[in-house]
Design an enzyme around this catalytic site. Structure first.
Site, PDB file in Angstrom:
ATOM      1  N   ASP A  94       9.262 -52.262  23.486  1.00 25.86           N
ATOM      2  CA  ASP A  94       9.526 -53.416  24.329  1.00 25.86           C
ATOM      3  C   ASP A  94       8.258 -53.920  25.003  1.00 25.86           C
ATOM      4  O   ASP A  94       7.978 -55.102  25.033  1.00 25.86           O
ATOM      5  CB  ASP A  94      10.619 -53.099  25.365  1.00 25.86           C
ATOM      6  CG  ASP A  94      10.413 -51.758  26.081  1.00 25.86           C
ATOM      7  OD1 ASP A  94       9.341 -51.124  25.909  1.00 25.86           O
ATOM      8  OD2 ASP A  94      11.322 -51.337  26.812  1.00 25.86           O
ATOM      9  N   ASP A  97       2.253 -51.072  28.367  1.00 21.29           N
ATOM     10  CA  ASP A  97       1.793 -51.086  29.748  1.00 21.29           C
ATOM     11  C   ASP A  97       0.441 -50.363  29.776  1.00 21.29           C
ATOM     12  O   ASP A  97      -0.580 -50.959  29.461  1.00 21.29           O
ATOM     13  CB  ASP A  97       2.888 -50.417  30.590  1.00 21.29           C
ATOM     14  CG  ASP A  97       2.598 -50.401  32.076  1.00 21.29           C
ATOM     15  OD1 ASP A  97       1.754 -51.182  32.527  1.00 21.29           O
ATOM     16  OD2 ASP A  97       3.227 -49.608  32.803  1.00 21.29           O
ATOM     17  N   LYS A 125       1.083 -55.876  28.985  1.00 23.28           N
ATOM     18  CA  LYS A 125       0.431 -55.987  30.302  1.00 23.28           C
ATOM     19  C   LYS A 125      -1.040 -55.631  30.091  1.00 23.28           C
ATOM     20  O   LYS A 125      -1.479 -54.526  30.406  1.00 23.28           O
ATOM     21  CB  LYS A 125       1.075 -55.020  31.299  1.00 23.28           C
ATOM     22  CG  LYS A 125       2.491 -55.390  31.708  1.00 23.28           C
ATOM     23  CD  LYS A 125       3.005 -54.429  32.774  1.00 23.28           C
ATOM     24  CE  LYS A 125       4.434 -54.738  33.149  1.00 23.28           C
ATOM     25  NZ  LYS A 125       5.003 -53.712  34.053  1.00 23.28           N
ATOM     26  N   VAL A 147       9.491 -56.003  34.950  1.00 28.59           N
ATOM     27  CA  VAL A 147      10.459 -56.908  34.329  1.00 28.59           C
ATOM     28  C   VAL A 147      11.654 -56.142  33.765  1.00 28.59           C
ATOM     29  O   VAL A 147      11.543 -54.957  33.429  1.00 28.59           O
ATOM     30  CB  VAL A 147       9.795 -57.740  33.206  1.00 28.59           C
ATOM     31  CG1 VAL A 147       8.764 -58.704  33.770  1.00 28.59           C
ATOM     32  CG2 VAL A 147       9.153 -56.839  32.150  1.00 28.59           C
ATOM     33  N   ASP A 153      14.987 -51.972  31.150  1.00 30.52           N
ATOM     34  CA  ASP A 153      15.963 -51.591  32.177  1.00 30.52           C
ATOM     35  C   ASP A 153      15.318 -51.284  33.521  1.00 30.52           C
ATOM     36  O   ASP A 153      14.113 -51.076  33.629  1.00 30.52           O
ATOM     37  CB  ASP A 153      16.711 -50.331  31.734  1.00 30.52           C
ATOM     38  CG  ASP A 153      15.833 -49.081  31.816  1.00 30.52           C
ATOM     39  OD1 ASP A 153      14.686 -49.125  31.344  1.00 30.52           O
ATOM     40  OD2 ASP A 153      16.287 -48.069  32.385  1.00 30.52           O
ATOM     41  N   ARG A 159      19.567 -54.070  30.664  1.00 31.59           N
ATOM     42  CA  ARG A 159      19.047 -54.147  29.293  1.00 31.59           C
ATOM     43  C   ARG A 159      19.723 -55.270  28.510  1.00 31.59           C
ATOM     44  O   ARG A 159      19.157 -55.804  27.571  1.00 31.59           O
ATOM     45  CB  ARG A 159      19.326 -52.835  28.544  1.00 31.59           C
ATOM     46  CG  ARG A 159      18.511 -51.650  29.012  1.00 31.59           C
ATOM     47  CD  ARG A 159      18.649 -50.536  27.973  1.00 31.59           C
ATOM     48  NE  ARG A 159      18.279 -49.221  28.466  1.00 31.59           N
ATOM     49  CZ  ARG A 159      17.036 -48.737  28.484  1.00 31.59           C
ATOM     50  NH1 ARG A 159      16.048 -49.486  28.057  1.00 31.59           N
ATOM     51  NH2 ARG A 159      16.791 -47.536  28.931  1.00 31.59           N
TER      52      ARG A 159
HETATM   53  P1  5GP Z   1       3.100 -47.228  28.703  1.00 31.56           P
HETATM   54  O1  5GP Z   1       3.222 -45.888  28.076  1.00 31.56           O
HETATM   55  O2  5GP Z   1       2.516 -48.278  27.805  1.00 31.56           O
HETATM   56  O3  5GP Z   1       2.400 -47.181  30.024  1.00 31.56           O
HETATM   57  O4  5GP Z   1       4.539 -47.649  29.122  1.00 31.56           O
HETATM   58  C1  5GP Z   1       5.453 -48.072  28.244  1.00 31.56           C
HETATM   59  C2  5GP Z   1       6.844 -47.869  28.785  1.00 31.56           C
HETATM   60  O5  5GP Z   1       6.904 -48.028  30.223  1.00 31.56           O
HETATM   61  C3  5GP Z   1       7.735 -48.931  28.219  1.00 31.56           C
HETATM   62  O6  5GP Z   1       8.283 -48.519  26.992  1.00 31.56           O
HETATM   63  C4  5GP Z   1       8.762 -49.083  29.326  1.00 31.56           C
HETATM   64  O7  5GP Z   1       9.790 -48.126  29.120  1.00 31.56           O
HETATM   65  C5  5GP Z   1       8.053 -48.740  30.608  1.00 31.56           C
HETATM   66  N1  5GP Z   1       7.651 -49.970  31.339  1.00 31.56           N
HETATM   67  C6  5GP Z   1       6.402 -50.412  31.569  1.00 31.56           C
HETATM   68  N2  5GP Z   1       6.411 -51.566  32.253  1.00 31.56           N
HETATM   69  C7  5GP Z   1       7.716 -51.868  32.444  1.00 31.56           C
HETATM   70  C8  5GP Z   1       8.385 -52.981  33.082  1.00 31.56           C
HETATM   71  O8  5GP Z   1       7.807 -53.933  33.621  1.00 31.56           O
HETATM   72  N3  5GP Z   1       9.760 -52.935  33.074  1.00 31.56           N
HETATM   73  C9  5GP Z   1      10.462 -51.914  32.513  1.00 31.56           C
HETATM   74  N4  5GP Z   1      11.791 -51.998  32.568  1.00 31.56           N
HETATM   75  N5  5GP Z   1       9.861 -50.874  31.887  1.00 31.56           N
HETATM   76  C10 5GP Z   1       8.511 -50.858  31.869  1.00 31.56           C
HETATM   77 MG    MG Z   2      10.379 -47.890  26.789  1.00 31.48          MG
END
Ligand code: 5GP
Ligand code: MG
Length: 180
Positions: A94, A97, A125, A147, A153, A159
């Site tokens: 999705d 980050d 992001k 978001v 979620d 969701r």
């Molecule tokens: P990363 O490992 O890239 O830091 O994070 C990825 C995961 O963090 C995504 O799959 C999601 O589950 C969660 N996440 C990061 N930012 C958001 C956000 O703005 N909203 C939601 N609902 N989940 C986020």
């Molecule tokens: Mg996720």
């Protein structure tokens, strides 16, 4: 409710992603693996838009739990390894980050014998992503806001929203136009 991507923009964004993927894979079969649970709606809409041979599967991964809005340690559940040997693998999530989730999964997936491993996300992001890991494909770049909707979620809620909206966990949901 501040809309980050409307249902219409999701449709057109996914259609253009599908065209880019068709160009990239040139008719070769692709195994698309969606990270649960966030990429389910994205996966369902993308595979119906693609005009190349596609198989799909899912992988359970947890990075974000409970009330935390920042990603914690990434846990990749490998009870089920998708059959990717001899196929091109496209990992879907999705949102990218920090990049920790997709980086961990990509590294793991390199041991599965796929012909290639690429990643596609709905949202990126970019400012939060650690140097060195970028999505191969993304639909939209967003600033550092939390978001929900279209798979994303907050405590398992929201969701199912057909669009993606900004959500502030410190403000009651009802005041943000969402059911509590
Ligand atoms: P990363 O490992 O890239 O830091 O994070 C990825 C995961 O963090 C995504 O799959 C999601 O589950 C969660 N996440 C990061 N930012 C958001 C956000 O703005 N909203 C939601 N609902 N989940 C986020
Ligand atoms: Mg996720």
């Amino acid at each position: 409710m501040r809309t980050v991507i409307s249902a219409d923009e999701l449709r057109t964004g996914i259609a253009s992603l599908a065209r880019r993927l068709e160009t990239h894979y040139q008719g070769q079969p692709v195994m698309i693996v969606g990270l649960l649970n966030g990429s389910l709606l994205f996966l369902a809409d993308l595979v119906r838009e693609l005009r190349i041979p596609v198989e799909y599967d899912t992988l359970r991964v947890s990075a974000y739990r409970g009330e935390a809005t920042t990603a914690g340690a990434v846990r990749v559940e490998v009870g089920h390894v998708p059959p990717v040997r001899g196929r091109h693998l496209l990992l879907l999530d999705d949102i990218l980050d920090t990049g920790a989730t997709l980086q961990a999964v990509t590294e793991l997936a390199r041991g599965w014998g796929a012909l290639s491993v690429r990643t596609a996300v709905l949202l990126w992001k970019r400012d939060r992503t650690r140097a060195g890991f970028l999505p191969d494909e993304y639909i939209r770049e967003i600033p550092d806001v939390f978001v929900v909707g279209y798979g994303l979620d907050y405590n398992r809620k929201y969701r199912q929203l057909p669009k993606i909206v900004e959500f502030d966990p410190s403000i009651p949901a009802a005041r943000q136009g969402l059911p509590s």
